[in-house]
Motif scaffolding. Structure first.
Motif, PDB file in Angstrom:
ATOM      1  N   UNK A   1       0.510  16.883  -1.477  1.00 21.27           N
ATOM      2  CA  UNK A   1      -0.530  16.130  -0.773  1.00 21.27           C
ATOM      3  C   UNK A   1      -0.064  15.686   0.615  1.00 21.27           C
ATOM      4  N   UNK A   2       0.996  16.317   1.092  1.00 23.22           N
ATOM      5  CA  UNK A   2       1.582  15.904   2.372  1.00 23.22           C
ATOM      6  C   UNK A   2       0.626  16.013   3.553  1.00 23.22           C
ATOM      7  N   UNK A   3      -0.331  16.926   3.486  1.00 23.93           N
ATOM      8  CA  UNK A   3      -1.220  17.120   4.632  1.00 23.93           C
ATOM      9  C   UNK A   3      -2.276  16.032   4.743  1.00 23.93           C
ATOM     10  N   UNK A   4      -2.458  15.252   3.692  1.00 26.09           N
ATOM     11  CA  UNK A   4      -3.539  14.258   3.722  1.00 26.09           C
ATOM     12  C   UNK A   4      -3.097  12.846   3.340  1.00 26.09           C
ATOM     13  N   UNK A   5      -2.118  12.716   2.461  1.00 28.98           N
ATOM     14  CA  UNK A   5      -1.810  11.388   1.910  1.00 28.98           C
ATOM     15  C   UNK A   5      -1.280  10.422   2.963  1.00 28.98           C
TER      16      UNK A   5
ATOM     17  N   UNK B   1       0.838  -1.216   0.000  1.00 27.29           N
ATOM     18  CA  UNK B   1       0.000   0.000   0.000  1.00 27.29           C
ATOM     19  C   UNK B   1       0.863   1.252   0.000  1.00 27.29           C
ATOM     20  N   UNK B   2       1.893   1.259   0.837  1.00 29.96           N
ATOM     21  CA  UNK B   2       2.725   2.455   0.972  1.00 29.96           C
ATOM     22  C   UNK B   2       3.528   2.723  -0.299  1.00 29.96           C
ATOM     23  N   UNK B   3       3.987   1.657  -0.927  1.00 30.35           N
ATOM     24  CA  UNK B   3       4.735   1.833  -2.183  1.00 30.35           C
ATOM     25  C   UNK B   3       3.831   2.429  -3.249  1.00 30.35           C
ATOM     26  N   UNK B   4       2.588   1.985  -3.284  1.00 32.79           N
ATOM     27  CA  UNK B   4       1.652   2.517  -4.287  1.00 32.79           C
ATOM     28  C   UNK B   4       1.377   3.996  -4.035  1.00 32.79           C
ATOM     29  N   UNK B   5       1.197   4.356  -2.772  1.00 27.71           N
ATOM     30  CA  UNK B   5       0.927   5.763  -2.439  1.00 27.71           C
ATOM     31  C   UNK B   5       2.143   6.629  -2.775  1.00 27.71           C
ATOM     32  N   UNK B   6       3.335   6.129  -2.451  1.00 29.28           N
ATOM     33  CA  UNK B   6       4.550   6.902  -2.719  1.00 29.28           C
ATOM     34  C   UNK B   6       4.729   7.137  -4.211  1.00 29.28           C
ATOM     35  N   UNK B   7       4.511   6.094  -4.996  1.00 29.46           N
ATOM     36  CA  UNK B   7       4.668   6.235  -6.445  1.00 29.46           C
ATOM     37  C   UNK B   7       3.615   7.178  -7.019  1.00 29.46           C
ATOM     38  N   UNK B   8       2.459   7.211  -6.400  1.00 32.37           N
ATOM     39  CA  UNK B   8       1.397   8.088  -6.900  1.00 32.37           C
ATOM     40  C   UNK B   8       1.658   9.544  -6.554  1.00 32.37           C
ATOM     41  N   UNK B   9       2.081   9.825  -5.318  1.00 30.17           N
ATOM     42  CA  UNK B   9       1.989  11.232  -4.909  1.00 30.17           C
ATOM     43  C   UNK B   9       3.235  11.805  -4.240  1.00 30.17           C
TER      44      UNK B   9
END
Lengths: 335, 104
Positions: free
Chosen positions: A168-172, A42-50
């Motif tokens: 997106x640091x405040x929410x992602x 999950x974290x890898x997917x979020x990092x690659x996205x945003x």
């Protein structure tokens, strides 16, 4: 006489992600390796996205599209949608279009590098003025604003107008904590706590007495750092602070919580705000907004019935909506 | 003769008073109608503006679409604000924490 059953053991794993510390706590017999594998995916997917600092991230592609419509993944559409929701719910106090403002302050790369560069600068070594936050002296002005972001989800596509650049640091991070907790609890059938840099989400049936969380200025401080210990059984808890992810540039102290009205670090009466909510994401949206709002945050929290603990610059605290009284307010301010 | 003149003067005065009274009522009624119309117009304008702002927001945020990862479980109640409040506030707990929440 039979001995009382021992409470289920809690297992722990700590690792680095998103430039901060992640902690997984599992209650019961669930296997940590399986939980870690789920979280990593999950974290890898979020990092690659945003990630704003990865050349290969979707967000970098969006921010460099020069205002053209950009097709994006459903995941990034969700993350941008949540960031826009945060802006809407806080009347723009938590605004995702502050990327350019952060970059102008020198926060244009992974935070460890920002701090290292600031340290080099303070020692008088070479550092580009533009790249170390001289932007603070410039008339920054209001950020472009979240209404400059046009998002559609079918198909997923985003257009940034008016020079807007997204951060997106405040929410992602909080969204990712919620997501990891939800996935781990559902797939492994266990109780779990996920902390990503202090944004905490829990799922599954909590251990007796709940999960014990120490709220303090710095998530990396020890479990008995100055602060308060509370227990949560569900939802999320998040803390925002001006004392961490802070750096110095040209003799001025900067931090990462931008006031969208000025494009500069928020000048708040609160140094740290902790909020409990139905999810980590909402807790983090509110704690960030409280830093920006300053004194009016207390009335806002009370009106919404959101439990929170707000710490003033001098260490005195205010609590709202059923947050437990603080037995020994911390007064020590981190250096 | 003098009595006739006095009588017609009184009649004229009464007729004038009736006209003034009627005019006053007409002006008051017209004012009430205008107030109602203005209130309705402004009220309508406000709700239209809110609706258009909401519509604009939906367009900007694309909230009409479905995304596969948006279905988080919420452990709390939605308030009018749209934020999810917790099902219960944190409880006091003794000692150290299992984990720390602070700025990052």
């Amino acid at each position: 006489m039979r001995a009382a059953a021992a409470p289920p053991a809690v297992t722990r794993e700590t690792f680095r992600v998103f430039g901060t510390t992640a902690t997984l706590l599992l209650s019961g017999s669930a296997a940590m390796p399986a939980a870690r594998e789920l979280a990593d995916a999950e974290l890898a997917a979020v990092d690659l996205a945003c990630s704003r600092f990865r050349a290969d991230s979707e967000l970098t592609r969006v921010n460099s599209a020069g205002g053209a419509a950009t097709d994006i993944s459903p995941l990034l559409a969700t993350l941008i949608g949540e960031a826009l929701r945060a802006a809407r719910l806080t009347a723009g106090d938590v605004d995702p279009t502050c990327a350019a403002a952060l970059a102008a302050l020198g926060y244009d790369r992974d935070f460890d590098e920002v701090k290292a560069r600031a340290t080099r600068g303070s020692r008088g070594k070479t550092a580009s003025a533009a790249s170390t936050g001289r932007g603070l002296d410039a008339p920054a002005g209001r950020v472009p604003g979240w209404r400059k972001v046009e998002l559609s989800t079918d198909p997923p596509r985003v257009t940034l107008t008016g020079g807007a650049q997204l951060d997106l640091g405040a929410t992602a991070k909080a969204w990712a904590a919620d997501r990891c907790a939800e996935v781990i609890a559902a797939q492994l059938g266990c109780a779990v706590l996920v902390s990503l840099g202090g944004d905490i989400a829990v799922a599954g049936e909590a251990p007796a007495g709940g999960w014990r969380v120490r709220v303090t200025d710095d998530h990396a401080a020890g479990p008995d750092a100055p602060g308060q210990t509370v227990a949560i059984n569900a939802g999320g808890l998040a803390t925002s602070s001006t004392t961490v992810r802070a750096w110095e540039s040209h003799g001025r102290k900067l931090h990462h919580i931008i006031d969208p009205a000025t494009g500069k670090p928020a000048r708040s009466i609160w140094r740290t705000v902790s909020v409990a909510a139905g999810r980590a994401l909402d807790a983090n949206i509110v704690s960030t907004a409280c830093i920006v709002r300053g004194a009016s945050a207390v009335g806002w929290l009370t009106e919404m019935n959101l439990p929170a603990r707000l710490v003033r610059e001098d260490g005195t605290t205010v609590t709202t909506a059923g947050w437990p009284d603080d037995p020994a307010p911390a007064t020590a301010k981190p250096s | 003769m003098r009595r006739d003149r006095a009588g017609s003067a009184i009649a004229a005065r009464d007729a004038g008073l009736r006209r003034v009274t009627r005019l006053t009522w007409q002006v008051a009624a017209a004012g009430a109608v205008c107030s109602a119309l203005i209130a309705a117009a402004f009220g309508h304008g406000t709700s239209q503006q809110s609706a258009s702002q909401r519509g604009a927001s939906q367009t900007q945020t694309g909230s009409t679409g479905q995304t596969p990862r948006s279905g988080h479980q919420h452990h709390g109640k939605h308030r009018g604000s749209g934020l999810v409040i917790p099902s219960q506030p944190p409880a006091p707990a003794p000692g150290a924490g299992q984990v720390t929440s602070g700025g990052s």
